[in-house]
Design a protein around this motif. Structure first.
Motif, PDB file in Angstrom:
ATOM      1  N   LYS A  60       0.836  -1.160  -0.089  1.00 50.70           N
ATOM      2  CA  LYS A  60      -0.066  -0.023  -0.128  1.00 50.70           C
ATOM      3  C   LYS A  60       0.707   1.432  -0.012  1.00 50.70           C
ATOM      4  N   LEU A  61       2.003   1.284   0.850  1.00 53.57           N
ATOM      5  CA  LEU A  61       2.864   2.610   1.097  1.00 53.57           C
ATOM      6  C   LEU A  61       3.370   2.421  -0.279  1.00 53.57           C
ATOM      7  N   CYS A  62       3.660   1.561  -0.838  1.00 50.80           N
ATOM      8  CA  CYS A  62       4.758   1.626  -2.262  1.00 50.80           C
ATOM      9  C   CYS A  62       3.899   2.265  -3.457  1.00 50.80           C
ATOM     10  N   LEU A  63       2.628   1.703  -3.256  1.00 53.97           N
ATOM     11  CA  LEU A  63       1.595   2.322  -4.540  1.00 53.97           C
ATOM     12  C   LEU A  63       1.705   4.022  -4.050  1.00 53.97           C
ATOM     13  N   GLN A  64       1.367   4.216  -2.957  1.00 58.18           N
ATOM     14  CA  GLN A  64       1.314   5.586  -2.662  1.00 58.18           C
ATOM     15  C   GLN A  64       2.615   6.545  -2.804  1.00 58.18           C
ATOM     16  N   ALA A  65       3.752   5.978  -2.460  1.00 62.45           N
ATOM     17  CA  ALA A  65       4.944   6.537  -2.921  1.00 62.45           C
ATOM     18  C   ALA A  65       5.156   6.785  -4.370  1.00 62.45           C
ATOM     19  N   SER A  66       4.776   5.686  -5.354  1.00 60.75           N
ATOM     20  CA  SER A  66       4.703   5.844  -6.593  1.00 60.75           C
ATOM     21  C   SER A  66       3.736   6.883  -7.176  1.00 60.75           C
ATOM     22  N   ASN A  67       2.687   6.829  -6.833  1.00 56.94           N
ATOM     23  CA  ASN A  67       1.727   7.798  -7.124  1.00 56.94           C
ATOM     24  C   ASN A  67       2.353   9.426  -6.734  1.00 56.94           C
ATOM     25  N   CYS A  68       2.891   9.349  -5.477  1.00 54.85           N
ATOM     26  CA  CYS A  68       3.459  10.725  -5.261  1.00 54.85           C
ATOM     27  C   CYS A  68       4.707  11.071  -6.251  1.00 54.85           C
ATOM     28  N   TYR A  69       5.598  10.211  -6.477  1.00 59.35           N
ATOM     29  CA  TYR A  69       6.764  10.527  -7.337  1.00 59.35           C
ATOM     30  C   TYR A  69       6.317  10.810  -8.655  1.00 59.35           C
ATOM     31  N   THR A  70       5.201  10.191  -9.354  1.00 58.86           N
ATOM     32  CA  THR A  70       4.694  10.395 -10.602  1.00 58.86           C
ATOM     33  C   THR A  70       4.076  11.589 -10.844  1.00 58.86           C
ATOM     34  N   ILE A  72       5.167  14.485  -9.723  1.00 56.49           N
ATOM     35  CA  ILE A  72       6.144  15.265  -9.918  1.00 56.49           C
ATOM     36  C   ILE A  72       6.887  14.988 -11.162  1.00 56.49           C
ATOM     37  N   LYS A  73       6.896  15.647 -12.181  1.00 58.07           N
ATOM     38  CA  LYS A  73       7.540  15.360 -13.576  1.00 58.07           C
ATOM     39  C   LYS A  73       8.891  16.167 -13.568  1.00 58.07           C
ATOM     40  N   CYS A  74       9.914  15.614 -12.828  1.00 56.46           N
ATOM     41  CA  CYS A  74      11.274  16.021 -12.979  1.00 56.46           C
ATOM     42  C   CYS A  74      12.354  15.030 -12.636  1.00 56.46           C
ATOM     43  N   GLN A  75      13.407  15.480 -13.043  1.00 58.70           N
ATOM     44  CA  GLN A  75      14.588  14.313 -13.069  1.00 58.70           C
ATOM     45  C   GLN A  75      14.794  13.642 -11.718  1.00 58.70           C
ATOM     46  N   GLU A  76      14.706  14.445 -10.459  1.00 60.56           N
ATOM     47  CA  GLU A  76      14.893  13.829  -9.409  1.00 60.56           C
ATOM     48  C   GLU A  76      13.803  13.046  -8.875  1.00 60.56           C
ATOM     49  N   SER A  77      12.771  13.360  -9.343  1.00 57.60           N
ATOM     50  CA  SER A  77      11.524  12.612  -8.787  1.00 57.60           C
ATOM     51  C   SER A  77      11.515  10.865  -9.615  1.00 57.60           C
ATOM     52  N   VAL A  78      12.170  11.081 -10.782  1.00 59.71           N
ATOM     53  CA  VAL A  78      12.262   9.812 -11.577  1.00 59.71           C
ATOM     54  C   VAL A  78      13.414   8.966 -10.838  1.00 59.71           C
ATOM     55  N   GLU A  79      14.382   9.575 -10.515  1.00 66.44           N
ATOM     56  CA  GLU A  79      15.428   8.910  -9.887  1.00 66.44           C
ATOM     57  C   GLU A  79      14.930   8.289  -8.445  1.00 66.44           C
ATOM     58  N   LYS A  80      13.849   8.891  -7.556  1.00 65.73           N
ATOM     59  CA  LYS A  80      13.376   8.537  -6.318  1.00 65.73           C
ATOM     60  C   LYS A  80      12.395   7.535  -6.799  1.00 65.73           C
ATOM     61  N   PHE A  81      11.854   7.656  -7.946  1.00 64.70           N
ATOM     62  CA  PHE A  81      10.895   6.509  -8.336  1.00 64.70           C
ATOM     63  C   PHE A  81      11.411   5.182  -8.662  1.00 64.70           C
ATOM     64  N   GLU A  82      12.660   5.371  -9.309  1.00 64.93           N
ATOM     65  CA  GLU A  82      13.454   4.108  -9.745  1.00 64.93           C
ATOM     66  C   GLU A  82      13.831   3.360  -8.528  1.00 64.93           C
TER      67      GLU A  82
END
Length: 322
Positions: A60-70, A72-82
């Motif tokens: 559940k938390l992984c999905l919430q984190a994924s939604n949060c990172y996606t 925000i459309k910038c380079q650092e958010s992509v790195e955090k998402f990965e």
């Protein structure tokens, strides 16, 4: 979980290589909002007992984190998402039914009469190449034993079946990262041997089994535990390995004639302190000297035939207080 992540990643970041750096406001958003989920995930992964409920929480938390990172459309958010994606993918392998099932399988290997095919493959060897061959050629045996299990969660067995090659990789490819799946499985193995070793010791103390039978099995388990810990990044400083070597040495020296009183004296905390002060064991070269170790054990155990009421001899000529 991984398929969902990949789909989301491609949908939200189709041309991620050209993304700009995050603005100050977006960085603050990452820290304030998204990091909250990562903090909760870190706490759950580290402190909560491995259960199906724990896995549900992390999903559940992984999905919430994924939604949060996606969002925000910038380079650092992509790195955090990965990074979050990689960590969340590992959760299924180290939380809940899967590691519990693997631990159960390890236990059954120590009771090989449970299934004859467990005797045909060296699943728990510390030679990772040989172990990989065992799990590769013994796949049918592994899955047969797991599917017949009453203790393994059916969903966990299904996951292991579908991800068998990845499981084998984690079991047979060493990592220097103590948080990695391989290190987690290796620790399960060492903990199991340690539990079996201590169970045999308790049987010896309480007289549930013959001393000679228990002692010989303890020597075997002790050697395995020493080797297991020597390959583990969770072993700190090697102090426990050193103490265990002294115990095994005592058993080997006295063979079938040692007493449980001798083993008790060697295992008690005061003896561990004594070992640290032992003159001939201080120097690494002398510490490897079998004669030095033999004399030390003799000082503690006498002739190996001490009875329950016998006082333990003190070490004098090999010992210093400084």
């Amino acid at each position: 979980m991984s398929i969902l992540y990949v789909f989301t990643f491609l949908l939200i970041f189709p041309f991620c290589s050209g993304l700009r750096s995050c603005t100050t406001e977006e960085i603050n958003n990452l820290v304030t909002n998204c990091s909250t989920y990562e903090t909760k995930l870190s706490w759950i992964r580290k402190f909560e007992i491995s259960t199906t409920e724990k896995l549900t929480k992390t999903r559940k938390l992984c999905l919430q984190a994924s939604n949060c990172y996606t969002s925000i459309k910038c380079q650092e958010s992509v790195e955090k998402f990965e990074k979050s994606r990689l960590d969340c993918d590992k959760d299924q392998f180290v939380i809940g039914g899967v590691p519990n099932c693997i631990e159960w399988f390890f236990k059954k290997i120590y009771n090989a009469n449970y299934n004859e095919c467990l005797l045909e493959n060296d699943f728990l060897t510390f030679n990772l190449t040989t172990r990989r061959e065992a799990f590769t050629f013994g796949k049918q045996c592994v899955l047969k034993v797991l599917n017949e299990s009453q203790e393994c969660d059916p969903e966990a067995v299904q996951f292991i079946t579908e991800n068998y090659l990845q499981i084998v990789d984690y079991l047979t490819i060493k990592s220097n990262d103590c948080q990695d799946v391989h290190s987690h499985y290796h620790k399960l193995h060492c903990d199991l041997i340690d539990d079996e070793y201590n169970k045999e010791y308790e049987r010896l103390i309480w007289g549930d089994k013959k001393v000679e039978d228990t002692g010989l099995f303890m020597i075997q388990l002790g050697r395995e535990l020493i080797e297991c810990e020597s390959h583990s990044c969770h072993n700190s400083g090697g102090i426990e390995i050193g103490n265990l070597k002294e115990e095994i040495l005592a058993m080997e020296i006295y063979g079938r004639n040692y007493s449980w009183k001798c083993l008790y004296d060697i295992r008690r905390p005061s003896m561990k302190t004594l070992m640290e002060k032992l003159l001939c064991l201080r120097d690494s070269k002398l510490g490897d000297d079998q004669e030095c170790r033999r004399k030390f054990v003799e000082k503690i155990c006498g002739n190996g035939n001490a009875t329950e009421g016998t006082e333990t001899p003190m070490v004098t000529e090999y010992y210093t207080d400084d």
